[in-house]
Structure formats: C-alpha cells, structure tokens
Design a protein around this motif. Structure first.
Motif, PDB file in Angstrom:
ATOM      1  N   GLN A 147       0.834  -1.204   0.000  1.00 30.93           N
ATOM      2  CA  GLN A 147       0.000   0.000   0.000  1.00 30.93           C
ATOM      3  C   GLN A 147       0.874   1.262   0.000  1.00 30.93           C
ATOM      4  OE1 GLN A 147      -3.739   0.078   0.929  1.00 30.93           O
ATOM      5  NE2 GLN A 147      -3.772   1.507   2.614  1.00 30.93           N
TER       6      GLN A 147
ATOM      7  N   ILE B  32       2.917   3.555  -4.117  1.00 24.97           N
ATOM      8  CA  ILE B  32       2.848   4.984  -4.441  1.00 24.97           C
ATOM      9  C   ILE B  32       4.259   5.459  -4.804  1.00 24.97           C
ATOM     10  CG2 ILE B  32       2.248   7.272  -3.530  1.00 24.97           C
ATOM     11  CD1 ILE B  32       0.518   5.704  -1.454  1.00 24.97           C
TER      12      ILE B  32
ATOM     13  N   ILE C 274      -4.313   1.132  -8.879  1.00 24.23           N
ATOM     14  CA  ILE C 274      -4.483   0.453  -7.576  1.00 24.23           C
ATOM     15  C   ILE C 274      -5.480  -0.714  -7.659  1.00 24.23           C
ATOM     16  CG2 ILE C 274      -3.800   2.376  -6.094  1.00 24.23           C
ATOM     17  CD1 ILE C 274      -6.838   2.910  -5.692  1.00 24.23           C
TER      18      ILE C 274
ATOM     19  N   LYS D  46      -5.629  -4.015  -5.554  1.00 21.85           N
ATOM     20  CA  LYS D  46      -6.361  -4.182  -4.290  1.00 21.85           C
ATOM     21  C   LYS D  46      -7.634  -5.006  -4.477  1.00 21.85           C
ATOM     22  CE  LYS D  46      -4.914  -0.154  -1.766  1.00 21.85           C
ATOM     23  NZ  LYS D  46      -5.389   0.919  -0.917  1.00 21.85           N
TER      24      LYS D  46
END
Lengths: 276, 239
Positions: free
Chosen positions: A70, A74, A232, A235
């Motif tokens: 997580q 980034i 993302i 996820k």
C-alpha cells in the motif's frame, strides 16, 4: 540491443539506489510493525472492535505485506521514473543518440527496446519487493488470515486463500509499473536532459493520484479515465468476491495507455531531428 | 343489603382474578425455573462449530473452529491459529448468557407458534444487578426447551436468538443457533484506506447493504463434549 540497454541500466549506481530505498522503506515498516504493531492493529480495528471481539494472529506476514504494498506502490512509480525517464533523454544528454541510431534498427525499434529494458528494471524492482516485502514479512511475522479494512467494509480472507491473490496483485502491479515506464519514456523523448522527464513523470503521477483519490464530484467524471485510478486495481484481488469485471476494465485502460504513450513516443521520435 | 351483596360479588371476582393471575405467574415462574435448572446442568462444553457471519459491512467466509463455553458466561472461539470473530461483551452465542441469573420476576406473555410448535411466551425481568433488562422466552413446554429468546441489554441493544434442537436435545443443547443483533455503521476515511472502487455496480450494491443495520450470526454445532471440566486459562487472552 536489449542486452546492451539492460547493461546500460544496471551499470549505473542510481539503478541500485531504487533497490536500496525500497529495502529501507520495507524494513522500516516491518520494524515499526514488529515493535508497535499491536497498537496499529487496535487503532485500525477500532471501528469493528467496538462491536466484535477479534482475536488471533491478526498482525501476520500477509497483513504487513499488504501495508508495505500500500505504501510502496505509491513510491515505486517514482523509482521506475528514475530509470525510464533517462532512457532516451540520457542518450541525448551524453551525445550518444546519433551513434545509437547508426545501428541497423529502426527508430521505432530503438524506442521499443528501451521501453522493454525499462519494464525489465521495473519487474526486477517488483521481484525484489516480493522477496523483502512478502518473503521477509512472512518469515518474521508468520502467516494467518488477512484482514483488509476498506472504507465501508471489513474483509477477512482465510490463510489458504491468500497467496494466489498476492501473485495476481504483483502481476497487476507489473502492468501498472509498465504504464509508468511508458509515460516516462514518452516524456523522455522531448528532453535532452533526464531531470525533466523524471520530474515530469513524478509530477504527472502525483497530480493524477490526487485527482483519483479526492472525493469531489467535479473530479468523479474524469476519474475513470485516469490511469492512476486503475493503478491500484491490485487491491481488488483482496476483496470478496474479487471484482474481476472492474479489474479487467483497469487492465484494458492501462494497456490502452501503454499503447498510446508508446505510439506517441515512436511517432515523435521518428520525426525528431537528432542533433546530439 | 343489595349494596353489600354487590360489593361482596366484586370482592369475589377480584379474588378470583388475583388467584388466576397468581396461578399464571407461578406456572410461568416454575417453567422458567425448570428451564434454568436444565441449563444449569451444563457447566462447560467444547463443540466443533461452523459460524456464518451475515453483517452488512463484514465480508467474512464461513469459519470453522472449536467453541469453548464455561458457565456462567465464559466463551471462546478457537480457530487453529486463525482469526476468530465473536460479538463483544455480554452478547455471546450461548443460551446461558441470555437467561438472567438470580432472582427474577416472570410474567406470562401468552402463547405463540415457533417452527410449527405451540409455545408459551414468558417475560423475565432480573431483580439484581444485571446487564439484561428484559428477556422474552418462547418455551416449548412439552420438551422443556427455549426455541427463541429476545434479550434487551443495557449496553448492547436487543439480541434475538432462534434455536434448533436435534442430536443433542437430551442435554438441552442446540444443534443450530441464529443470533440476530443490531450493529452500528462502520466507516473509515477513504483517504486512509485508498479504496479501489472502479466498479460502480459493486458500489451501488454496497450502498443498499449499508442501510441494513441488522446483523445475523448462524452457528452450527457439530458435536459436543459436555461437563469435562474446562480450566479457566483456556479463556485467557493470548497476546
């Protein structure tokens, strides 16, 4: 030529800085979780903990890996940009572009080889993340059921049902990083200095990530078209049930962006007047 | 003379009503005491269980494990190293915890039908210090079993429980229990969780579920080991 490009990438010290940064961040997260993970778990679970007693090995290697992913997914785009933003601009800066183009390879071929080399570097970063993130976390914290806290849902996945999700998540992350590499290569074609494309890629990703995460109705209409919204989608593999339709849409969007960036890079590079 | 006769008649009627009411209260109290006595015979048990949690914001697969119970209110779910989830505080999944202990006022609340069985409904109000404010019990008089309970607690709202009996009926232990409970809404900031929500359809579904603030926990007991003597340290929290 690919071997030559890989050699160029991996002989630079800056390439290994990315691996060091990633290792350091992963270690820091693991250390923080090892020392004070129970406080973090209590804080994260307080919404559910008021109503349900949840016990067992919650702070296990799978949860720590999820937290590492997580936070690092980034930052990894920035590390990918560090290398991919240099592949064309670096040649121009070093004055070796004309020499490179004397080889019997089309300009389009040069762009593709440089892109593939950048993707190979991104893949190695992810493999390294899998080793230090997933492997080491499981070794330190053990395995167990994974609790994934979403904004409106508490998702619990059983231990035997997790590893395949991580494999698909890493595969998806590879696609996301390939998109970042394509963007960096695209910006690299405009510059004769690698600083511009690297900072440009970081800037685009930071700004678009803010757009993707801000809950403002004005941005909601453009969100589905931003590649950062779809980066993302890994996820999704940790949801129950897995939203395969949405993930496939995200895959198509990212593949579309890669094709767009590469096509634009090839077109511009073919028309470019090479002076260095 | 006529006035005396009329007053006497009223007095007689009142006495009759009081007697009937007393008799009803007594029979309800006896029914409750019989039920309580049967439950009190179970000091502890270990059971293999399958648990299904149906709460709007929780996506939890069916859980298998061992449920440990020790009277009056100790309970623990063990899942061989896995994460276990149980309702908190006094809302636990055992019938014993739904029945007030100590002195209680028992009121007859009529009759009803549960799963095609005629049952007697009683209301139990505990007299001493208790988290339970009121328990309504649907009692199968013939088999001396509680088929349904509705317990209102001070801190945890109202908990309804349906019980099905089968293989372990002789011990008064249910094969299946469904607990219905009130749950509060769950929300975390999106800025913290960074949700992936590209799927508009799923978001719409979640919205619909979010309105439902009722939760349901279904627990199936596969076998019991009763009154084998469980040490208290089984229930101690491990770090």
């Amino acid at each position: 030529m690919l071997r030559l490009e890989l050699h160029k990438i991996f002989r630079r010290p800056r390439t290994y800085i990315s691996f060091l940064i990633m290792t350091a961040v992963t270690f820091l997260i693991q250390l923080a979780m090892y020392v004070d993970g129970s406080s973090f778990v209590s804080f994260a679970m307080q919404g559910v903990g008021e109503q349900f007693a949840i016990s067992g090995n919650i702070l296990n290697g799978y949860l720590v890996t999820y937290l590492v992913l997580q936070s690092l997914l980034i930052h990894i785009p920035l590390l990918v940009a560090l290398v991919a933003g240099d592949v064309l601009a670096g040649e121009a800066n070093a004055g070796t572009m004309r020499l490179l183009l004397t080889k019997p390879v089309s300009r389009g071929g040069v762009v593709l080889v440089k892109y593939i080399a950048s993707v190979a570097y991104a893949m190695l970063l992810l493999v390294w993340l899998a080793v230090v993130g997933l492997g080491l976390s499981v070794l330190i914290f053990g395995t167990g059921d994974l609790i994934n806290l979403k904004s409106d849902a508490f998702v619990m996945l059983l231990e035997h049902d997790i590893m395949w999700r991580y494999m698909l998540a890493f595969a998806f992350a590879a696609l996301a990083m390939s998109t970042v590499a394509a963007l960096a290569v695209f910006l690299s074609v405009f510059a004769d200095n690698s600083i511009g494309p690297i900072i440009g890629t970081m800037g685009v990703i930071v700004v678009l990530t803010i757009f993707s995460n801000l809950e403002i109705p004005l941005f909601n209409t453009i969100k589905p078209y931003l590649f950062t919204t779809h980066m993302i989608a890994w996820k999704g593999f940790f949801d129950a049930p897995v939203p395969y339709d949405a993930i496939i849409t995200s895959v198509l969007v990212l593949v579309g962006y890669i094709a767009l960036f590469l096509a634009a890079t090839i077109v511009i590079f073919k028309r470019k007047d090479i002076q260095s | 003379m006529r006035r005396y006769a009329r007053n006497g008649l009223w007095l007689l009627l009142l006495s009759c009503f009081s007697f009937v009411a007393c008799a009803q209260t007594d029979s309800s109290t006896i029914l409750f005491q019989k039920l309580r006595a049967r439950l009190d015979k179970v000091n502890d048990y270990v059971a293999d269980v399958r648990i299904r949690i149906d709460v709007s914001f929780m996506k939890v697969p069916p859980l298998a494990g061992k449920l440990y119970f020790k009277a009056p209110d100790k309970m623990k779910l063990e899942r061989n190293g896995g994460v276990s989830i149980l309702p908190k505080k006094n809302i636990n999944l055992t019938l014993n915890s739904m029945f007030p202990v100590g002195d209680a006022i028992v009121i007859d609340a009529g009759t009803d039908v549960v799963n095609s069985r005629a049952v007697k409904v009683i209301k139990v109000i505990p007299q001493g210090e208790s988290d339970i404010v009121l328990t309504k019990i649907w009692v199968d008089e013939e088999r001396n079993l509680a088929l349904r309970t509705e317990t209102t607690t001070r801190d945890n709202g109202t908990v309804k429980m349906d019980l099905a009996f089968g293989a372990h009926i002789a011990q008064g232990l249910p094969d299946k229990v469904i607990v219905y409970l009130d749950v509060k809404e769950y929300k975390l900031p999106k800025g913290v969780t960074m949700d992936y929500d590209a799927n508009a359809q799923m978001k719409a579904d979640d919205k619909g579920n979010g309105k439902n603030k009722k939760g349901k926990i279904e627990i199936s007991y596969l076998n019991y080991e009763v009154n084998k003597g469980l040490p208290d340290n089984i229930f101690a929290e491990k770090d």
